[in-house]
Design an enzyme around this catalytic site. Sequence first.
Site, PDB file in Angstrom:
ATOM      1  N   GLU A 181       0.792  -1.242   0.000  1.00 33.77           N
ATOM      2  CA  GLU A 181       0.000   0.000   0.000  1.00 33.77           C
ATOM      3  C   GLU A 181       0.815   1.279   0.000  1.00 33.77           C
ATOM      4  OE1 GLU A 181      -3.310   0.193   2.653  1.00 33.77           O
ATOM      5  OE2 GLU A 181      -4.283  -1.500   1.684  1.00 33.77           O
ATOM      6  N   GLU A 239      -5.845  -8.022  -0.306  1.00 33.68           N
ATOM      7  CA  GLU A 239      -6.647  -7.640   0.868  1.00 33.68           C
ATOM      8  C   GLU A 239      -8.033  -7.247   0.398  1.00 33.68           C
ATOM      9  OE1 GLU A 239      -5.000  -4.837   3.712  1.00 33.68           O
ATOM     10  OE2 GLU A 239      -3.000  -5.666   3.364  1.00 33.68           O
TER      11      GLU A 239
END
Length: 470
Positions: A159, A367
Amino acid sequence: MRTFPKGFLWSASTSAYQVEGAAYEGGKTASIVDNNINPTYADTTITSDHYHRWEEDVELMHELGLTAYRFSISWPRILPDGHTINPEGIAFYRKLIDKLEAYNIEPMVTLYHFDLPQCLQDAYGGWRSRQVVDDFERFVRVVFDAFGNDVKIWFTINEQSNLFALPYLMVFNDVENKQFQKYQMNHHMMLAHAKAVELCKQRFPHSKIGPAIGVSPHYPASMDPLDVLAAQHADDFFTYFFTDLYVHGTYHPKIQNYLDSIGIRLDIRDEDATLLQRGKPDFIALNYYISKAARYCSSDSSYREIQVNAIGENGLSVTERLPGYYEIVDNPTVPTNPWGWVIDPVGLRIQLNQIYNRYRLPIMITENGLGIVEELNEQMSVDDHERIKYINDHLAQCRLAIEDGVELLGYSPWSLLDVLSTTSGFRKRYGFIYVDRTDHESKTLNRYKKKSFYWYSRVIHSNGEIIDID
Ligand code: BGP
């Protein structure tokens, strides 16, 4: 087509600082995330106690039927002073990987999940300094030496796009020239990513490596062409800025022009271009939780940074505004969880199509999940039908995206078991397995299977055939 492709990876995710605990045991030193996590909630010392209960956790993965497991290797557990190898750290991941292999669970490893060793932050400002690229390379070499023959799927940086937007996770809240610093840190992170990809390709040409990025497709707030343009700008700033650098090794021209317009000249050296070109990944991994909506924002409005709602119901959250480009606004057409995160399964299909159409690289979902407040019931379980619906609906969109032509390698929802939430401690739970603790009481730390555990197990055993598409 009723099932997912043969060999589709059925996984679940965690990360070291959120699951292991033992933050200062086994030779490990502090990372920047240990020191900067939201102090309202539990800290990183115990979390889910996976460091001591890893065997039981792998048994549970086996019972669940996972064919893969995504976890991260903690940099300060491997190199506590940034340079010297910690044999205890290596031994911990060695045992874990061996046991996963014994159960035919593919280990999928993230190399950086927010946990730069604090000593490197103290020594030279961490990601702000170019020195970090060499130190990350050292870490990656050590990890590849130890586990490169066993691990076939690697994720470089987790991320990066969100790190860039959340200064507390990168420790650049109080620095001077904040705008310059965040883009420069981002550049160093891109170089670090490229180094890891280059090394992996040189040493393990049959392994696969790619970044795991946090993504949201941006919808126009209306049919007004200016809103449509704003949504396009938001996609460019939040997604394609990063993915173009990962895949093509080049700066998105719009963002380059923006940087020029605000007088930011990054320290980009000649050799960087060559390295970035070598960083082309084998796949793109996506962390998808929410979609966003954007509307036109005039150049004379003021700049606004994101503020995340960390307390759930009625918590404050503030959306981003970049004058002349976009303002992120609420989307009234989709429901939200108590933290205001929208629940939009179709957004996942849209995002998968957008990324695949642009790069034609295979995609992995690393995710996706629902964070809610949960307690054990009298049956010592949790009836998390909301999570079952959430995952069912997102998997349905994955299957439809595969029918659209997207090459999807696997699904690794967040999270295998309850872990320390990055923003909201143990108040916000995501797991298929309940961990008996609260933010301020560590309790028994025992594991209890939630209803979703049994449901996800049936999904895996049917290769997705039981997913309800309607
Ligand atoms: C992603 C992170 C994970 C995890 C997840 C859920 O940004 O990669 O580490 O924390 O989000 O977020 P949160 O825990 O804040 O709800």
